[in-house]
Design a protein around this motif. Structure first.
Motif, PDB file in Angstrom:
ATOM      1  N   ASP A 188       0.849  -1.207   0.000  1.00 56.52           N
ATOM      2  CA  ASP A 188       0.000   0.000   0.000  1.00 56.52           C
ATOM      3  C   ASP A 188       0.877   1.248   0.000  1.00 56.52           C
ATOM      4  N   LEU A 189       1.895   1.221   0.849  1.00 59.37           N
ATOM      5  CA  LEU A 189       2.783   2.398   0.950  1.00 59.37           C
ATOM      6  C   LEU A 189       3.490   2.655  -0.377  1.00 59.37           C
ATOM      7  N   MET A 190       3.825   1.592  -1.078  1.00 56.42           N
ATOM      8  CA  MET A 190       4.497   1.760  -2.377  1.00 56.42           C
ATOM      9  C   MET A 190       3.516   2.256  -3.441  1.00 56.42           C
ATOM     10  N   LYS A 191       2.286   1.753  -3.389  1.00 54.82           N
ATOM     11  CA  LYS A 191       1.303   2.197  -4.386  1.00 54.82           C
ATOM     12  C   LYS A 191       1.002   3.681  -4.232  1.00 54.82           C
ATOM     13  N   TYR A 192       0.941   4.152  -2.981  1.00 58.90           N
ATOM     14  CA  TYR A 192       0.702   5.585  -2.736  1.00 58.90           C
ATOM     15  C   TYR A 192       1.984   6.402  -2.905  1.00 58.90           C
ATOM     16  N   GLU A 193       3.101   5.723  -3.149  1.00 60.59           N
ATOM     17  CA  GLU A 193       4.428   6.377  -3.257  1.00 60.59           C
ATOM     18  C   GLU A 193       4.818   7.121  -1.983  1.00 60.59           C
ATOM     19  N   ILE A 194       4.398   6.539  -0.856  1.00 60.85           N
ATOM     20  CA  ILE A 194       4.852   7.049   0.444  1.00 60.85           C
ATOM     21  C   ILE A 194       6.222   6.435   0.722  1.00 60.85           C
ATOM     22  N   GLU A 195       6.377   5.189   0.334  1.00 58.13           N
ATOM     23  CA  GLU A 195       7.700   4.553   0.361  1.00 58.13           C
ATOM     24  C   GLU A 195       8.038   4.169  -1.074  1.00 58.13           C
ATOM     25  N   THR A 196       9.268   4.472  -1.468  1.00 60.04           N
ATOM     26  CA  THR A 196       9.665   4.210  -2.859  1.00 60.04           C
ATOM     27  C   THR A 196      11.006   3.477  -2.891  1.00 60.04           C
ATOM     28  N   PRO A 197      11.067   2.257  -2.342  1.00 62.48           N
ATOM     29  CA  PRO A 197      12.344   1.537  -2.373  1.00 62.48           C
ATOM     30  C   PRO A 197      12.750   1.239  -3.809  1.00 62.48           C
ATOM     31  N   ILE A 198      14.057   1.327  -4.061  1.00 62.87           N
ATOM     32  CA  ILE A 198      14.506   0.985  -5.413  1.00 62.87           C
ATOM     33  C   ILE A 198      14.821  -0.502  -5.497  1.00 62.87           C
ATOM     34  N   LYS A 199      14.878  -1.124  -4.326  1.00 61.97           N
ATOM     35  CA  LYS A 199      15.214  -2.546  -4.273  1.00 61.97           C
ATOM     36  C   LYS A 199      14.317  -3.212  -3.232  1.00 61.97           C
ATOM     37  N   LEU A 200      13.659  -4.296  -3.639  1.00 57.28           N
ATOM     38  CA  LEU A 200      12.789  -5.017  -2.717  1.00 57.28           C
ATOM     39  C   LEU A 200      13.386  -6.400  -2.479  1.00 57.28           C
ATOM     40  N   VAL A 201      13.659  -6.733  -1.234  1.00 58.52           N
ATOM     41  CA  VAL A 201      14.237  -8.039  -0.925  1.00 58.52           C
ATOM     42  C   VAL A 201      13.150  -8.897  -0.280  1.00 58.52           C
ATOM     43  N   ASP A 202      12.741  -9.913  -1.010  1.00 63.79           N
ATOM     44  CA  ASP A 202      11.669 -10.803  -0.545  1.00 63.79           C
ATOM     45  C   ASP A 202      12.257 -11.787   0.470  1.00 63.79           C
ATOM     46  N   VAL A 203      11.739 -11.757   1.698  1.00 58.40           N
ATOM     47  CA  VAL A 203      12.295 -12.624   2.749  1.00 58.40           C
ATOM     48  C   VAL A 203      11.413 -13.848   3.019  1.00 58.40           C
ATOM     49  N   THR A 204      10.374 -14.025   2.208  1.00 62.15           N
ATOM     50  CA  THR A 204       9.384 -15.053   2.548  1.00 62.15           C
ATOM     51  C   THR A 204       9.882 -16.492   2.360  1.00 62.15           C
ATOM     52  N   ARG A 205      11.044 -16.667   1.671  1.00 58.10           N
ATOM     53  CA  ARG A 205      11.566 -18.034   1.514  1.00 58.10           C
ATOM     54  C   ARG A 205      12.548 -18.403   2.620  1.00 58.10           C
ATOM     55  N   LEU A 206      12.823 -17.498   3.535  1.00 61.88           N
ATOM     56  CA  LEU A 206      13.760 -17.807   4.624  1.00 61.88           C
ATOM     57  C   LEU A 206      13.105 -18.803   5.583  1.00 61.88           C
ATOM     58  N   GLU A 207      13.943 -19.627   6.201  1.00 65.62           N
ATOM     59  CA  GLU A 207      13.367 -20.621   7.117  1.00 65.62           C
ATOM     60  C   GLU A 207      13.178 -20.013   8.503  1.00 65.62           C
ATOM     61  N   LEU A 208      12.232 -19.136   8.586  1.00 61.48           N
ATOM     62  CA  LEU A 208      11.998 -18.418   9.847  1.00 61.48           C
ATOM     63  C   LEU A 208      10.506 -18.493  10.198  1.00 61.48           C
ATOM     64  N   GLU A 209       9.971 -19.718  10.058  1.00 64.62           N
ATOM     65  CA  GLU A 209       8.524 -19.892  10.270  1.00 64.62           C
ATOM     66  C   GLU A 209       8.201 -20.770  11.471  1.00 64.62           C
ATOM     67  N   GLN A 210       9.218 -21.000  12.313  1.00 58.96           N
ATOM     68  CA  GLN A 210       8.996 -21.917  13.438  1.00 58.96           C
ATOM     69  C   GLN A 210       8.676 -21.170  14.735  1.00 58.96           C
ATOM     70  N   ILE A 211       7.961 -21.875  15.602  1.00 57.46           N
ATOM     71  CA  ILE A 211       7.766 -21.405  16.984  1.00 57.46           C
ATOM     72  C   ILE A 211       8.331 -22.515  17.863  1.00 57.46           C
ATOM     73  N   GLU A 212       9.386 -22.176  18.640  1.00 59.90           N
ATOM     74  CA  GLU A 212      10.064 -23.222  19.421  1.00 59.90           C
ATOM     75  C   GLU A 212      10.143 -22.829  20.889  1.00 59.90           C
ATOM     76  N   PRO A 213      10.097 -23.824  21.777  1.00 61.37           N
ATOM     77  CA  PRO A 213      10.291 -23.506  23.200  1.00 61.37           C
ATOM     78  C   PRO A 213      11.735 -23.100  23.469  1.00 61.37           C
ATOM     79  N   THR A 214      11.956 -22.227  24.429  1.00 67.17           N
ATOM     80  CA  THR A 214      13.323 -21.856  24.820  1.00 67.17           C
ATOM     81  C   THR A 214      13.674 -22.584  26.120  1.00 67.17           C
ATOM     82  N   ALA A 215      14.982 -22.603  26.423  1.00 73.46           N
ATOM     83  CA  ALA A 215      15.457 -23.355  27.589  1.00 73.46           C
ATOM     84  C   ALA A 215      14.846 -22.821  28.886  1.00 73.46           C
ATOM     85  N   ASP A 216      14.543 -21.505  28.936  1.00 70.33           N
ATOM     86  CA  ASP A 216      14.008 -20.965  30.196  1.00 70.33           C
ATOM     87  C   ASP A 216      12.477 -20.895  30.223  1.00 70.33           C
ATOM     88  N   GLY A 217      11.848 -21.707  29.386  1.00 73.43           N
ATOM     89  CA  GLY A 217      10.384 -21.824  29.464  1.00 73.43           C
ATOM     90  C   GLY A 217       9.621 -20.835  28.614  1.00 73.43           C
TER      91      GLY A 217
END
Ligand SMILES: Cc1cc2nc3c(=O)[nH]c(=O)nc-3n(C[C@H](O)[C@H](O)[C@H](O)COP(=O)(O)OP(=O)(O)OC[C@H]3O[C@@H](n4cnc5c(N)ncnc54)[C@H](O)[C@@H]3O)c2cc1C
Length: 330
Positions: free
Chosen positions: A35-64
């Protein structure tokens, strides 16, 4: 929309390195950025798609606690059995935001970084210090009904829009990142956002190209978890005032734990630990609640249309505490 270069990252470090020029942006769910790009409120010249990164897990931590990958969608986070059972305030806050379709797409990292909903920020033919530093803030004497009353400055009164971030602030969550040189750091949510002061375009402490990889929740807090959101419509509306709370009451009716964070009223998710200290170990009678509200709103400043948020916040605070004292809202 302005032309931009598009690439997909395979690793967090590669994403951070590719996004290092100032004019680059990460795209996750895209529900705010596009939306921000369509309104030209943000105009990045480079878009880095992060959706293929393996960062989709929810894991317990050692301290609960729980470690949440940045790409976990808002829907998945709200529905995760550990979140529903142990952090219901987070689940409720997320479900109070946006709509099912948006939550299916929106990510944890993107939610933290969504931009304000101030009308003037989106209206590119009007001045806005956040969008174009130094141009002025027409909201101060203009349409400000939905805008902030705490943490504001002469330069900006834009409200922080996220419901999820309010619960994250309440729970003392920490954000993990990777920088362009591959180094990592951990930032408590309480230190993540910047007040507008005279630089409202700087909204958080992230460096150029710094990628959020995870969010870590400490061990759960015992008590009644609630998220109340006062808004113009029952769905598809941002908070006018919201309150995330974890409250524990002992057998004698004393507030042994009380944590409170607010949305809709601040230029960042708003929490005042002094208010919590004032209420702790009291019976939450009307006088104490009044003192707590006075302290919470001591610096509050309405700008006309949004004056109503001051009494509304007082009433919401009272309702949240009295309901917990009555054992309701679990
Ligand atoms: C109609 C509508 C109603 C809404 N109502 C609500 C509401 O009531 N409550 C609420 O809280 N929200 C609401 N939202 C906002 C919604 O929650 C956000 O748009 C969403 O959470 C953003 O997540 P995303 O993954 O789509 O982010 P994107 O749009 O992909 O990105 C948002 C920003 O985050 C940056 N970014 C994304 N991922 C990372 C990362 N890992 N590291 C660093 N930077 C990153 C992007 O570069 C961009 O600047 C609403 C949105 C819409 C369109």
């Amino acid at each position: 929309m302005k032309r931009f270069e598009y690439s997909r990252a395979d690793t967090p470090k590669q994403a951070a390195t590719s996004a290092s020029p100032k004019e680059a942006a990460f795209i996750a769910g895209g529900t705010n950025l596009l939306d921000l790009m369509k309104y030209e409120i943000e105009t990045p010249i480079k878009l880095v798609d992060v959706t293929r990164l393996e960062l989709e897990q929810i894991e317990p931590t050692a301290d609960g606690g729980l470690r949440i990958g940045t790409l976990v969608t808002n829907s998945d986070l709200a529905a995760h059995p550990d979140v529903v059972a142990n952090y219901p305030v987070l689940s409720r806050a997320i479900l109070a935001g946006a709509t099912g379709q948006l939550r299916n797409k929106a990510t944890t990292g993107g939610n933290f970084l969504q931009r304000t909903r101030c009308y003037y920020f989106y209206q590119t033919d009007s001045p806005c210090n956040k969008r174009e530093p130094g141009t002025g803030c027409p909201a101060i004497n203009g349409e400000n009904r939905t805008l902030a009353i705490l943490g504001t400055s002469e330069a900006c009164i834009a409200q922080h829009p996220s419901d999820m971030a309010v619960a994250m602030r309440l729970l003392d969550a920490k954000i993990e990142t990777v920088k362009t040189d591959g180094s990592t750091r951990t930032i408590p949510v309480k230190d993540f956002y910047c007040l507008p002061k005279d630089t409202p375009h700087i909204e958080n402490v992230l460096e150029s190209g710094e990628l959020i990889t995870h969010v870590v929740l400490p061990a759960p807090i015992k008590g009644i978890h609630t998220y109340d959101k006062v808004r113009d419509r029952a769905s598809y509306a941002f908070a006018l005032v919201s309150c995330a709370a974890v409250i524990d009451v002992d057998d004698s009716g004393k507030l042994t734990t009380i944590r409170l964070a607010f949305g809709g009223i601040g230029t960042e998710p708003w929490r005042n630990e002094k208010v919590e200290a004032l209420l702790t170990d009291t019976d939450g009678n009307s006088d104490v609640i009044r003192q707590a509200a006075d302290l919470l709103l001591k610096e509050a400043k309405g700008n006309g249309q949004n004056d109503f948020k001051i009494p509304l916040t007082r009433r919401l605070l009272k309702q949240v505490i009295q309901r917990a004292l009555a054992g309701e809202g679990a």
